[in-house]
Structures are given as structure tokens and as C-alpha cells.
Design a protein around this motif. Sequence first.
Motif, mmCIF file in Angstrom:
data_model
loop_
_atom_site.group_PDB
_atom_site.id
_atom_site.type_symbol
_atom_site.label_atom_id
_atom_site.label_comp_id
_atom_site.label_asym_id
_atom_site.label_seq_id
_atom_site.Cartn_x
_atom_site.Cartn_y
_atom_site.Cartn_z
ATOM 1 N N ARG A 29 0.838 -1.219 0.000
ATOM 2 C CA ARG A 29 0.000 0.000 0.000
ATOM 3 C C ARG A 29 0.866 1.260 0.000
ATOM 4 N NH1 ARG A 29 -3.554 -3.293 3.468
ATOM 5 N NH2 ARG A 29 -5.437 -3.628 2.235
ATOM 6 N N ALA A 32 2.742 1.702 -3.352
ATOM 7 C CA ALA A 32 1.827 2.149 -4.412
ATOM 8 C C ALA A 32 1.492 3.622 -4.208
ATOM 9 C CB ALA A 32 0.562 1.285 -4.411
ATOM 10 N N LEU A 55 -5.238 -1.342 -4.978
ATOM 11 C CA LEU A 55 -4.094 -0.467 -5.279
ATOM 12 C C LEU A 55 -4.245 0.215 -6.640
ATOM 13 C CD1 LEU A 55 -1.077 -2.624 -4.013
ATOM 14 C CD2 LEU A 55 -2.404 -0.894 -2.785
ATOM 15 N N HIS A 59 -4.493 4.131 -6.372
ATOM 16 C CA HIS A 59 -3.259 4.846 -6.718
ATOM 17 C C HIS A 59 -2.951 4.845 -8.219
ATOM 18 C CE1 HIS A 59 -2.542 5.120 -2.444
ATOM 19 N NE2 HIS A 59 -2.656 3.816 -2.331
ATOM 20 N N VAL A 63 -0.172 -3.390 -11.199
ATOM 21 C CA VAL A 63 0.020 -4.408 -10.158
ATOM 22 C C VAL A 63 -0.014 -5.789 -10.814
ATOM 23 C CG1 VAL A 63 -0.772 -5.286 -7.917
ATOM 24 C CG2 VAL A 63 -1.286 -2.922 -8.549
#
Length: 265
Positions: A29, A32, A55, A59, A63
Motif C-alpha cells: 500500500r 503504491a 491499489l 493509486h 500491479v
Amino acid sequence: MPRASFPERYGPWAVVTGASSGIGAEFARQLAARGLAVVLVARRRQRLVALADELAATHGVAVEVVASDLARAGAVDALLDEVSALDVGLLINNAGVSLKGRLVDHDAAVLRHLVELNCQAPLALAHGFGRRLVARGRGGMVIVASTGGFQALPWSAAYGASKGFDLLLGEALAVELGGDGVDVLTLAPGGTDTEGPMNTGVDPRKVPGKLMAVGPVVRAALAGLGRRALVIPGAGNRAAALATRLVPRQVAARAAGRIMRRVTS
Ligand SMILES: NC(=O)c1ccc[n+]([C@@H]2O[C@H](COP(=O)([O-])OP(=O)(O)OC[C@H]3O[C@@H](n4cnc5c(N)ncnc54)[C@H](OP(=O)(O)O)[C@@H]3O)[C@@H](O)[C@H]2O)c1
């Protein structure tokens, strides 16, 4: 010249092992949030996929999910292959398991599994990704040890020894790779509020002080990366780690053993 930004120094991709819960999920977290794309690695694919969706939505970063049992032979090589096309600038070597109770009461296979996950896998990951980071001349590596690795840890003997291994591995690599532009940080958390301690029968009410939340533990690590070789989050944990160096080793071992007995009984 202004200091390079975090993504410039450690991006574009970070690999986080043990990302499905606890400290690893928090690393994912916070990385990101700093703009890094992340590869999430652990066994529980569903959790990784849920975190990946979170994520990406929060953001806007890329991923990738790799469901892998890192304790298995060949798993680290398979992971290295799977991410070979990604420009990985940061490895968070975090997956680990703890084990409480008298060593002789555990099955040999359980002890072997602990060493494979807590020692063999971080070593192979540090070697494989370390070579790539050295070749690109820039990057970082975090190795998650524990305050349990600063002294012998009776009633969690194998875990404490495995974390002593991680601690010394990380501290040595910080020296070896420093000249190659690769920042190595060893993170030694004390009791932290995750599934890990609870799954092994720790009673949080009996832990001296308070379990730390994952947020400040990971913030301390990322703030220290590139500046320090070892981060022990929390003033109480730093004092306890220092105390182990001021008394005879057996005194430290007995004191740690008393705490372990209390928190698990
Ligand atoms: N919490 C504490 O008090 C504390 C204190 C000091 C150090 N630490 C260290 O912090 C690290 C993270 O622990 P945590 O407290 O965040 O515990 P946690 O919530 O139980 O997280 C452990 C992570 O490791 C993964 N993992 C476990 N076995 C694995 C395997 N065979 N292959 C791949 N991934 C595996 C788990 O995912 P899956 O189950 O999905 O595979 C999970 O994502 C560990 O190295 C631990 O030793 C924790």
C-alpha cells in the motif's frame, strides 16, 4: 544536485513477498502510494487479487499478482522468471512464519518449512534480485528480520534463530552492495499487530508494551531506506534491542524466554 525521488531510486517496479496480509500488505500500500508499480507475492491468490484491485483503483499503479509458495523448491527461480520482463528496482523480502513452543515438541517437517521460508527463500531472493539490482546499478532491498533475532529466543528457538539469520544477512548485504548503488535495509520490528503472532498463539494482552500498528512500522522502514542499514521501529523496541548488547548473552536469552513463555501461555 537534488536527491532523486523515491520512484527514481527504487522504481518502477517493487516485488513484495508476503503481500497478502500484515506488514507485507502495508508495504504494498505505501509503495503504491509513492507511485511504484508492485508485484504481490504470497500463497493466497484471492487476497492478492483483492489488494491488486484496491491499489490500482486508489493509486492508479500497475500491479501483478504471483501466487507462490516460497517454501517450495524452485519457487524463487520461478518467481525470478515470471518477473524477468519487469524493471524491478526494489525487493521487499518479507514473507515469513513464526513458531512458538518448545523446539522438541514440533515435527521436524514444521521446522524444515520454517527454515525454507524464513532463511532459504530470503537468501535465494536476495541473491537473484541482488544480481539484477547490481547489474542495473541502482535499487533497494528490504529484509524483514525481527527484534527476536537480536538474542536467543527460548520457546521460539527456531524462529528467533531464523530471524537472527535474516538480520545478519541484511546487515552484511548493506555493506557488500552499498558500493553498487543498491541500498539494503534490515527491518527489525518488535511485536506488530498482524495475523502472524495471533496465528501462533500469542496473547496480545500479555505482550510487553503495545503491539505496533503496521502503518508506522512500514513508514519507518521506507523513511530509513537509503539512509540507514537497520531500522527498529518504536522507542521501546530500540531500548530492548540495545539492552541485549549490555548484558551477558545467557541473561538476554533467559529474559527473552520469560517473555515468550508469558505471551504464549
Ligand atoms: N507481526 C510481528 O509481531 C512481527 C515481528 C517481527 C517480525 N515480523 C516479520 O514480519 C514478516 C511479516 O509477518 P506479519 O507479521 O506481517 O505476518 P502475517 O500477517 O502472517 O504475514 C505473513 C505473510 O507471509 C506470507 N507467507 C506465509 N507463508 C508463505 C509461503 N510459504 N510462501 C509465500 N508467502 C508466505 C503470508 O501469505 P500467505 O499465507 O497468503 O502465503 C503473508 O502474506 C515476517 O517475516 C515476520 O517474521 C513480524
